[in-house]
Design a protein around this motif. Sequence first.
Motif, PDB file in Angstrom:
ATOM      1  N   GLY A 316       4.935  12.089  65.969  1.00  0.00           N
ATOM      2  CA  GLY A 316       5.662  12.797  64.916  1.00  0.00           C
ATOM      3  C   GLY A 316       7.131  12.430  64.887  1.00  0.00           C
ATOM      4  O   GLY A 316       7.731  12.271  63.823  1.00  0.00           O
ATOM      5  N   ARG A 317       7.708  12.265  66.067  1.00  0.00           N
ATOM      6  CA  ARG A 317       9.134  11.931  66.143  1.00  0.00           C
ATOM      7  C   ARG A 317       9.438  10.579  65.509  1.00  0.00           C
ATOM      8  O   ARG A 317      10.368  10.461  64.696  1.00  0.00           O
ATOM      9  CB  ARG A 317       9.581  11.939  67.610  1.00  0.00           C
ATOM     10  N   VAL A 318       8.645   9.544  65.865  1.00  0.00           N
ATOM     11  CA  VAL A 318       8.938   8.213  65.329  1.00  0.00           C
ATOM     12  C   VAL A 318       8.593   8.136  63.845  1.00  0.00           C
ATOM     13  O   VAL A 318       9.275   7.437  63.072  1.00  0.00           O
ATOM     14  CB  VAL A 318       8.224   7.101  66.125  1.00  0.00           C
ATOM     15  N   LEU A 319       7.566   8.866  63.414  1.00  0.00           N
ATOM     16  CA  LEU A 319       7.220   8.886  61.988  1.00  0.00           C
ATOM     17  C   LEU A 319       8.327   9.554  61.184  1.00  0.00           C
ATOM     18  O   LEU A 319       8.741   9.053  60.128  1.00  0.00           O
ATOM     19  CB  LEU A 319       5.890   9.612  61.781  1.00  0.00           C
ATOM     20  N   ALA A 339      -3.875  17.056  58.601  1.00  0.00           N
ATOM     21  CA  ALA A 339      -4.941  17.700  59.361  1.00  0.00           C
ATOM     22  C   ALA A 339      -4.665  17.388  60.823  1.00  0.00           C
ATOM     23  O   ALA A 339      -4.030  16.377  61.139  1.00  0.00           O
ATOM     24  CB  ALA A 339      -6.303  17.166  58.948  1.00  0.00           C
ATOM     25  N   MET A 340      -5.118  18.246  61.731  1.00  0.00           N
ATOM     26  CA  MET A 340      -4.880  18.020  63.157  1.00  0.00           C
ATOM     27  C   MET A 340      -6.032  18.561  63.986  1.00  0.00           C
ATOM     28  O   MET A 340      -6.721  19.505  63.577  1.00  0.00           O
ATOM     29  CB  MET A 340      -3.573  18.681  63.615  1.00  0.00           C
ATOM     30  N   LEU A 341      -6.218  17.975  65.150  1.00  0.00           N
ATOM     31  CA  LEU A 341      -7.205  18.466  66.101  1.00  0.00           C
ATOM     32  C   LEU A 341      -6.663  19.682  66.854  1.00  0.00           C
ATOM     33  O   LEU A 341      -5.448  19.818  67.032  1.00  0.00           O
ATOM     34  CB  LEU A 341      -7.567  17.380  67.111  1.00  0.00           C
ATOM     35  N   VAL A 342      -7.568  20.511  67.351  1.00  0.00           N
ATOM     36  CA  VAL A 342      -7.154  21.694  68.109  1.00  0.00           C
ATOM     37  C   VAL A 342      -6.534  21.297  69.447  1.00  0.00           C
ATOM     38  O   VAL A 342      -5.808  22.080  70.063  1.00  0.00           O
ATOM     39  CB  VAL A 342      -8.342  22.649  68.350  1.00  0.00           C
ATOM     40  N   THR A 343      -6.813  20.079  69.920  1.00  0.00           N
ATOM     41  CA  THR A 343      -6.288  19.635  71.215  1.00  0.00           C
ATOM     42  C   THR A 343      -4.856  19.115  71.136  1.00  0.00           C
ATOM     43  O   THR A 343      -4.262  18.779  72.167  1.00  0.00           O
ATOM     44  CB  THR A 343      -7.187  18.523  71.780  1.00  0.00           C
ATOM     45  N   LYS A 344      -4.291  19.012  69.933  1.00  0.00           N
ATOM     46  CA  LYS A 344      -2.952  18.454  69.765  1.00  0.00           C
ATOM     47  C   LYS A 344      -1.914  19.565  69.562  1.00  0.00           C
ATOM     48  O   LYS A 344      -2.223  20.638  69.051  1.00  0.00           O
ATOM     49  CB  LYS A 344      -2.914  17.491  68.570  1.00  0.00           C
ATOM     50  N   ASP A 345      -0.682  19.276  69.947  1.00  0.00           N
ATOM     51  CA  ASP A 345       0.426  20.226  69.808  1.00  0.00           C
ATOM     52  C   ASP A 345       0.946  20.160  68.379  1.00  0.00           C
ATOM     53  O   ASP A 345       1.840  19.380  68.061  1.00  0.00           O
ATOM     54  CB  ASP A 345       1.533  19.867  70.805  1.00  0.00           C
ATOM     55  N   ALA A 346       0.363  20.992  67.519  1.00  0.00           N
ATOM     56  CA  ALA A 346       0.702  20.938  66.098  1.00  0.00           C
ATOM     57  C   ALA A 346       2.151  21.342  65.841  1.00  0.00           C
ATOM     58  O   ALA A 346       2.854  20.711  65.045  1.00  0.00           O
ATOM     59  CB  ALA A 346      -0.254  21.826  65.296  1.00  0.00           C
ATOM     60  N   PHE A 350       4.939  18.934  64.072  1.00  0.00           N
ATOM     61  CA  PHE A 350       5.603  19.270  62.809  1.00  0.00           C
ATOM     62  C   PHE A 350       7.107  19.518  62.972  1.00  0.00           C
ATOM     63  O   PHE A 350       7.861  19.384  62.011  1.00  0.00           O
ATOM     64  CB  PHE A 350       4.946  20.504  62.175  1.00  0.00           C
ATOM     65  N   SER A 351       7.547  19.872  64.164  1.00  0.00           N
ATOM     66  CA  SER A 351       8.959  20.218  64.372  1.00  0.00           C
ATOM     67  C   SER A 351       9.904  19.091  63.968  1.00  0.00           C
ATOM     68  O   SER A 351      11.021  19.341  63.511  1.00  0.00           O
ATOM     69  CB  SER A 351       9.206  20.597  65.837  1.00  0.00           C
ATOM     70  N   SER A 352       9.465  17.845  64.127  1.00  0.00           N
ATOM     71  CA  SER A 352      10.323  16.710  63.787  1.00  0.00           C
ATOM     72  C   SER A 352      10.599  16.603  62.293  1.00  0.00           C
ATOM     73  O   SER A 352      11.526  15.910  61.876  1.00  0.00           O
ATOM     74  CB  SER A 352       9.683  15.401  64.278  1.00  0.00           C
ATOM     75  N   PHE A 353       9.787  17.291  61.469  1.00  0.00           N
ATOM     76  CA  PHE A 353       9.922  17.160  60.020  1.00  0.00           C
ATOM     77  C   PHE A 353      10.714  18.302  59.388  1.00  0.00           C
ATOM     78  O   PHE A 353      10.886  18.339  58.175  1.00  0.00           O
ATOM     79  CB  PHE A 353       8.532  17.076  59.376  1.00  0.00           C
ATOM     80  N   LYS A 354      11.199  19.232  60.238  1.00  0.00           N
ATOM     81  CA  LYS A 354      11.986  20.343  59.716  1.00  0.00           C
ATOM     82  C   LYS A 354      13.255  19.806  59.067  1.00  0.00           C
ATOM     83  O   LYS A 354      13.966  18.986  59.639  1.00  0.00           O
ATOM     84  CB  LYS A 354      12.350  21.306  60.846  1.00  0.00           C
ATOM     85  N   ALA A 384       6.743  25.942  62.802  1.00  0.00           N
ATOM     86  CA  ALA A 384       7.692  24.850  63.050  1.00  0.00           C
ATOM     87  C   ALA A 384       8.838  24.843  62.044  1.00  0.00           C
ATOM     88  O   ALA A 384       9.713  23.977  62.105  1.00  0.00           O
ATOM     89  CB  ALA A 384       6.967  23.510  63.013  1.00  0.00           C
ATOM     90  N   GLY A 385       8.814  25.823  61.111  1.00  0.00           N
ATOM     91  CA  GLY A 385       9.926  25.953  60.168  1.00  0.00           C
ATOM     92  C   GLY A 385       9.723  25.257  58.851  1.00  0.00           C
ATOM     93  O   GLY A 385      10.690  24.998  58.117  1.00  0.00           O
ATOM     94  N   LEU A 386       8.470  24.964  58.497  1.00  0.00           N
ATOM     95  CA  LEU A 386       8.184  24.245  57.254  1.00  0.00           C
ATOM     96  C   LEU A 386       7.443  25.142  56.272  1.00  0.00           C
ATOM     97  O   LEU A 386       6.783  26.107  56.657  1.00  0.00           O
ATOM     98  CB  LEU A 386       7.348  23.002  57.550  1.00  0.00           C
ATOM     99  N   SER A 387       7.514  24.810  55.000  1.00  0.00           N
ATOM    100  CA  SER A 387       6.798  25.535  53.962  1.00  0.00           C
ATOM    101  C   SER A 387       5.412  24.929  53.820  1.00  0.00           C
ATOM    102  O   SER A 387       5.277  23.732  53.529  1.00  0.00           O
ATOM    103  CB  SER A 387       7.553  25.425  52.629  1.00  0.00           C
TER     104      SER A 387
END
Length: 433
Positions: A316-319, A339-346, A350-354, A384-387
């Motif tokens: 997410g950071r590099v994207l 979409a995301m898997l339950v095993t990932k830190d959603a 997403f925090s990088s896109f705030k 994560a602070g997004l709409s």
Amino acid sequence: MARFLALHPKKIDLSLDRMWHVLERLGNPQNALPPVIHVAGTNGKGSTISFMRAMLEAAGKSVHVFTSPHLVRFHERIRLGERGKPGRLVSEEKLVDAFSRAEIANGQQPITVFEITTAAAFLLFSEHPADVLLLEVGLGGRYDATNVIERPLASVITPVSLDHMEYLGDTIAKIALEKAGILKPGAPGIIAAQSLEGRMAIEREAARLGAPLIIGGQDFGTHEEAGRLVYQDEHGLIDLPLPRLLGRHQHDNAGTAIAALRTAFGPGFPLAAIEKGVPQAEWPARLQPLSRGPLVDLAPAGAELWLDGGHNIDGGRVLAAALAEFEEKSPRPLVMISAMLVTKDAIGFFSSFKGLAKQISAVTIPGHEAMRAAEDVAANATLAGLSASTSASVEQALATLARQQWPVAPRIIICGSLYLAGEVLRLNGNEPV
């Protein structure tokens, strides 16, 4: 595949005992492989391999490739090198034959799907001559099914970050130690620039094993200058075209690939092949522009549509950094379909896109038991602070965006899961070849 799943219901069970058993029954094909460059890491493995393959093929070498997971068709995992031309994905006939022989050799012994796939791939690679095998680790390194290679030509570790923590450990140092398990005594290790704790863990393991290291940011590096990519190591500077793969992280991946080839084959590896290969390398679902197809037709008129398989915090950071650079050069409203898997830190993803993304449309991909519900994805994006809102499908999300009024046509990034990326490529008719 159904029969293999029944033999060992766990999808992941890190151990080498089952691999040694089936390989011995197959006549130890791992001992008859072409010279191997073994690649581990959290992010960037596939892209780094794509750079190496492009440069090796530009140098006239035949290259086998083993990667995972696939995006659309299982055959994407195995590419067989051909003399004098680019390698091709394995045919259905050869894949079925190799799997059948591996299944007979294994009998009814427990084995995971990835293990039997690796065994079948080793059979194919051992029976088809090639100059090099680019071998990607499935998960971790130390106990991964691919880690039966006694003396690789070189070992490569791309950036290590937090992912698969339930299997590899809950700190960068623990995960890096597992990745460093592919290092072998006397075989050089080429290490992309790492966090301090990651690098220290790898250096300690390399010292214990007696594996010499070439370290990114210390022994080699890249930077952009006047629209060109400049690579530098102890042998000097190389002035190159920019990669086709977008984002500054791909500059680093290209640098790691160049360092690996100049280590494995010597500094005399043809400069012309490096110059030709770097801009030719392609890797699907890595900041991939979608310019035509059914999904593009559903998007708002004039919109940019992009696809990326990034799914962890570092991805997410590099994207986000790449999209911020796009925004600086050509401002457009940024919209995410995720979409995301339950095993990932959603939330971490997403925090990088705030402050960068205007809105997120959350979807789920049917048929994958570990996929989060769209409502859960949206809730995490909100935290994560997004709409965020939800859509029933990628198609519905695009159609909804097309009905909105836009002062400037939006930039749409579909991201968060390789399963999502594969579904998008299938729906849009962009099957990897």
